[in-house]
Motif scaffolding. Structure first.
Motif, short mmCIF file in Angstrom:
data_model
loop_
_atom_site.label_atom_id
_atom_site.label_comp_id
_atom_site.label_asym_id
_atom_site.label_seq_id
_atom_site.Cartn_x
_atom_site.Cartn_y
_atom_site.Cartn_z
N PHE A 81 0.82 -1.21 0.00
CA PHE A 81 0.00 0.00 0.00
C PHE A 81 0.86 1.26 0.00
CE2 PHE A 81 -2.23 3.47 2.14
CZ PHE A 81 -3.31 3.61 1.29
N GLU A 82 1.98 1.21 0.69
CA GLU A 82 2.84 2.40 0.71
C GLU A 82 3.21 2.80 -0.71
OE1 GLU A 82 6.24 4.99 0.76
OE2 GLU A 82 6.19 2.98 -0.11
N THR A 83 3.55 1.82 -1.54
CA THR A 83 3.89 2.11 -2.94
C THR A 83 2.65 2.47 -3.74
OG1 THR A 83 5.82 0.65 -2.90
CG2 THR A 83 4.87 1.13 -5.05
N PHE A 113 0.63 1.91 9.59
CA PHE A 113 1.19 2.39 8.32
C PHE A 113 2.55 2.98 8.58
CE2 PHE A 113 1.98 5.87 5.29
CZ PHE A 113 2.02 5.12 4.12
N LEU A 114 3.54 2.49 7.84
CA LEU A 114 4.89 3.01 7.95
C LEU A 114 5.17 3.86 6.72
CD1 LEU A 114 7.43 2.88 9.75
CD2 LEU A 114 8.25 1.04 8.26
N GLY A 115 5.21 5.17 6.92
CA GLY A 115 5.53 6.09 5.85
C GLY A 115 7.03 6.22 5.71
N CYS A 116 7.57 5.84 4.56
CA CYS A 116 9.01 5.77 4.37
C CYS A 116 9.60 7.15 4.08
CB CYS A 116 9.35 4.82 3.23
SG CYS A 116 8.81 3.12 3.57
N SER A 151 12.77 -0.14 -9.11
CA SER A 151 12.17 -0.81 -7.96
C SER A 151 11.69 -2.22 -8.29
CB SER A 151 10.99 0.02 -7.42
OG SER A 151 9.92 0.07 -8.35
N LEU A 152 11.34 -2.49 -9.55
CA LEU A 152 10.86 -3.82 -9.90
C LEU A 152 11.99 -4.83 -9.97
CD1 LEU A 152 8.20 -2.89 -12.60
CD2 LEU A 152 7.84 -3.42 -10.19
N ASP A 174 14.27 0.47 -3.69
CA ASP A 174 15.01 1.47 -2.94
C ASP A 174 14.02 2.43 -2.29
OD1 ASP A 174 16.91 3.04 -1.81
OD2 ASP A 174 17.60 3.96 -3.66
N ALA A 175 13.40 3.33 -3.09
CA ALA A 175 12.37 4.22 -2.55
C ALA A 175 11.21 3.37 -2.02
CB ALA A 175 11.88 5.16 -3.64
N GLY A 176 10.70 3.77 -0.85
CA GLY A 176 9.62 3.00 -0.24
C GLY A 176 10.11 1.83 0.61
#
Length: 298
Positions: free
Chosen positions: A152-154, A193-196, A208-209, A213-215
């Motif tokens: 969900f973050e992504t 929820f952990l907001g990065c 990322s796929l 890295d991000a998230g």
């Protein structure tokens, strides 16, 4: 004059610092006793833990049909050359193929199967559409894993899903041992929820796929969550499945065994939770990763 509708960001992420906030949405959206293939006790387990394991979602006689289709897709040169195929950076083998419900009639039929979509409707309390589908291929001897993350973050930051009204199912197409890079989930982590921290680069999906890295949560946050919730590793025969909430903290390790681990992964989103503009990314991800076609599955 055109007016823009502002959607409140309930789950801020990708800022200067990492943030941890309680979930603001239900886990199970349907009314108690709503009809569907999931028993009441199983729904309660899903609400508590954020996941539900099904020993045999598809039968032994059906599994070879999906295995042959997976093999066809990963050996087709045209599929390999398609942008929807993600290639392992080291081995150069196919890691994932996205939008398989559009590429393959076999997997399209699986998405429409009541054993599959019926569970999604029951959890989300509405009609659903496919936000994302893919096959994940983990051949033996070195296929890389997926680092710890909340989907969900992504999907919130980069695809614009406003609320936690999304559920995933991972259906095993090969046996999942405790040694070949199986799915791991932190039970109960879906309630936080952990907001990065850190901004989202443009076209982040291209990196990322292959390697996220991000998230990515910090080591400190992951240590705290693992200490609080523990870690559950999923094993099972081909045809078994794991349903899990969009905010469950999960990941998988590398597969260094000789035994492949492959699965089909389907993400259902409520038609009442349609994607808006990304909450923390400069541009949308491509539609084969985050759908903009909100047509209900029928």
């Amino acid at each position: 004059m055109t007016t823009m509708t502002t959607v409140t960001d309930l789950y801020p992420s990708r800022g200067a610092t990492e943030v941890s906030i309680p979930r603001k949405d239900p886990v199970v959206w349907s009314a108690p006793g709503a009809p569907g293939p999931i028993a009441t006790g199983e729904l309660e387990t899903f609400e508590r833990d954020g996941f539900l394991a099904v020993d045999q979602l598809i039968g032994p006689d059906e599994v070879p049909v999906y295995q042959r289709e997976l093999e066809r897709l990963v050996t087709d040169p045209e599929i390999r050359a398609d942008e929807r195929s993600i290639i392992e950076p080291k081995s150069k083998e196919i890691r994932s193929v996205f939008e398989v419900h559009k590429i393959s009639e076999v997997f399209a039929n699986l998405v429409r199967d009541e054993r599959v979509v019926g569970r999604a409707r029951q959890i989300l309390g509405s009609d659903v559409y496919v936000h994302q589908s893919r096959i994940n291929v983990k051949p033996g001897f070195g296929a890389s894993g997926f680092y710890w993350h909340s989907d969900f973050e992504t999907w919130h930051a980069e695809d614009g899903l406003p609320n936690m009204r999304t559920v995933s199912v991972s259906i095993a197409l090969t046996e999942n041992y405790d040694t070949n890079g199986g799915l791991m989930i932190m039970p109960g982590s879906h309630r936080t929820f952990l907001g990065c921290a850190g901004a989202t680069p443009k076209d982040n999906y291209k990196q990322s796929l292959q390697m996220q890295d991000a998230g990515t949560p910090s080591d400190e946050a992951l240590t705290a969550m693992a200490s609080e919730y523990g870690i559950k590793l999923f094993t099972g025969k081909a045809g078994s499945a794991t349903w899990f909430d969009c905010n469950a903290m999960h990941g998988s390790g590398d597969n260094i065994t000789p035994f492949p681990r492959s699965n089909v992964f389907i993400v259902f989103n409520s038609v009442e939770n349609q994607a808006v503009e990304p909450f923390a990314a400069p541009i949308r991800r491509p539609e084969f990763i985050g759908a903009r076609d909100f047509t209900p599955v029928k």
